[in-house]
Design a protein around this motif. Structure first.
Motif, PDB file in Angstrom:
ATOM      1  N   HIS A  16      26.043  -2.965  40.256  1.00 22.67           N
ATOM      2  CA  HIS A  16      27.240  -2.469  39.581  1.00 22.67           C
ATOM      3  C   HIS A  16      28.438  -3.250  40.110  1.00 22.67           C
ATOM      4  CE1 HIS A  16      24.328   0.737  39.221  1.00 22.67           C
ATOM      5  NE2 HIS A  16      25.078   1.336  38.315  1.00 22.67           N
ATOM      6  N   LEU A  17      29.199  -3.814  39.193  1.00 17.96           N
ATOM      7  CA  LEU A  17      30.372  -4.588  39.601  1.00 17.96           C
ATOM      8  C   LEU A  17      31.570  -4.142  38.779  1.00 17.96           C
ATOM      9  CD1 LEU A  17      31.577  -6.860  41.327  1.00 17.96           C
ATOM     10  CD2 LEU A  17      30.854  -8.475  39.549  1.00 17.96           C
ATOM     11  N   LEU A  41      28.733  -3.820  34.346  1.00 15.68           N
ATOM     12  CA  LEU A  41      29.889  -4.672  34.596  1.00 15.68           C
ATOM     13  C   LEU A  41      31.096  -4.050  33.915  1.00 15.68           C
ATOM     14  CD1 LEU A  41      31.229  -7.297  35.606  1.00 15.68           C
ATOM     15  CD2 LEU A  41      30.475  -8.383  33.473  1.00 15.68           C
ATOM     16  N   ASP A  42      32.171  -3.907  34.665  1.00 17.26           N
ATOM     17  CA  ASP A  42      33.420  -3.372  34.125  1.00 17.26           C
ATOM     18  C   ASP A  42      34.518  -4.412  34.331  1.00 17.26           C
ATOM     19  OD1 ASP A  42      35.702  -1.988  33.371  1.00 17.26           O
ATOM     20  OD2 ASP A  42      35.163  -0.160  34.445  1.00 17.26           O
ATOM     21  N   PHE A  56      28.187 -13.819  29.173  1.00 20.11           N
ATOM     22  CA  PHE A  56      27.289 -12.812  29.732  1.00 20.11           C
ATOM     23  C   PHE A  56      25.817 -13.185  29.586  1.00 20.11           C
ATOM     24  CE2 PHE A  56      31.067 -10.812  27.841  1.00 20.11           C
ATOM     25  CZ  PHE A  56      31.677 -10.359  29.000  1.00 20.11           C
ATOM     26  N   ALA A  57      25.532 -14.380  29.108  1.00 14.31           N
ATOM     27  CA  ALA A  57      24.157 -14.785  28.807  1.00 14.31           C
ATOM     28  C   ALA A  57      23.233 -14.685  30.021  1.00 14.31           C
ATOM     29  CB  ALA A  57      24.133 -16.197  28.236  1.00 14.31           C
ATOM     30  N   ALA A  58      23.735 -14.968  31.206  1.00 19.16           N
ATOM     31  CA  ALA A  58      22.899 -14.946  32.412  1.00 19.16           C
ATOM     32  C   ALA A  58      22.594 -13.526  32.892  1.00 19.16           C
ATOM     33  CB  ALA A  58      23.583 -15.725  33.532  1.00 19.16           C
ATOM     34  N   LEU A  63      22.961  -3.286  31.281  1.00 19.39           N
ATOM     35  CA  LEU A  63      22.814  -2.041  30.523  1.00 19.39           C
ATOM     36  C   LEU A  63      24.153  -1.521  30.021  1.00 19.39           C
ATOM     37  CD1 LEU A  63      20.312  -0.113  32.850  1.00 19.39           C
ATOM     38  CD2 LEU A  63      19.787  -1.445  30.791  1.00 19.39           C
ATOM     39  N   SER A  64      25.224  -1.835  30.741  1.00 16.11           N
ATOM     40  CA  SER A  64      26.533  -1.280  30.414  1.00 16.11           C
ATOM     41  C   SER A  64      27.612  -2.336  30.638  1.00 16.11           C
ATOM     42  CB  SER A  64      26.799  -0.061  31.307  1.00 16.11           C
ATOM     43  OG  SER A  64      28.099   0.428  31.116  1.00 16.11           O
ATOM     44  N   LEU A  65      28.438  -2.522  29.613  1.00 18.88           N
ATOM     45  CA  LEU A  65      29.565  -3.453  29.714  1.00 18.88           C
ATOM     46  C   LEU A  65      30.813  -2.746  29.229  1.00 18.88           C
ATOM     47  CD1 LEU A  65      30.835  -6.264  30.140  1.00 18.88           C
ATOM     48  CD2 LEU A  65      30.164  -6.806  27.788  1.00 18.88           C
TER      49      LEU A  65
END
Length: 169
Positions: A16-17, A41-42, A56-58, A63-65
């Motif tokens: 989680h970042l 990622l937030d 965000f390809a990598a 699950l959550s953006l």
């Protein structure tokens, strides 16, 4: 390996970042700095003018953006979802996206089981109620949520939004 990011090496358990409220102006291409095993990622409340699915390809496990309250004008949600079929939640409200794009994104994501936060859906429903579906951006200053409704359930389906719009009309 050569594709491992520095954060993956330094923080191998990072899932989680939260980079919200950091005055970010852009993201590195292909998010080479972000660990590929990131689940959430937030990047909300920054100054991002554009992001692309390639950023965000990598992040194959994402699950959550959340990208709320930036200054985004466009986002290829279909390509993004194809790259992230496990995605469960997308927060993208309070940007400078057109109502048409938001409407299309809502339907596309909802049909694939991806939840958009209820506050976003309520603003979209309110915007559709007060003006026709145009290419005007949806911003927080133009819209508001009906009092007390946001706490009922954190996610709304397309059917819920359509029912709410029907009730508002």
């Amino acid at each position: 390996g050569g594709n491992s990011s520095m954060l993956s090496l330094l923080l191998p358990s990072l899932t989680h970042l939260n980079l919200a409220h950091n005055q970010l102006l852009s993201l590195p291409p292909e998010s080479s700095l972000l660990p590929g095993h990131l689940l959430q990622l937030d990047i909300s409340y920054n100054h991002l003018l554009s992001v692309s699915a390639e950023n965000f390809a990598a992040l194959s496990s994402l699950l959550s953006l959340h990208m709320e309250s930036n200054r985004l004008h466009k986002f290829d949600h279909e390509l993004f979802h194809r790259q992230h079929p496990r995605l469960q939640e997308l927060g993208i409200c309070d940007n400078e996206l057109s109502l048409t794009l938001m409407h299309n994104m809502l339907i596309y994501m909802s049909d694939r089981g991806v939840h958009l936060p209820a506050s976003c859906l309520l603003r979209l429903a309110h915007s559709k109620d007060t003006k026709s579906l145009t290419d005007e951006p949806v911003t927080a200053a133009q819209t508001c949520s009906p009092a007390g409704v946001g706490g009922i359930h954190p996610y709304w389906t397309t059917r819920d939004v359509l029912a709410m719009v029907t009730l508002l009309v």
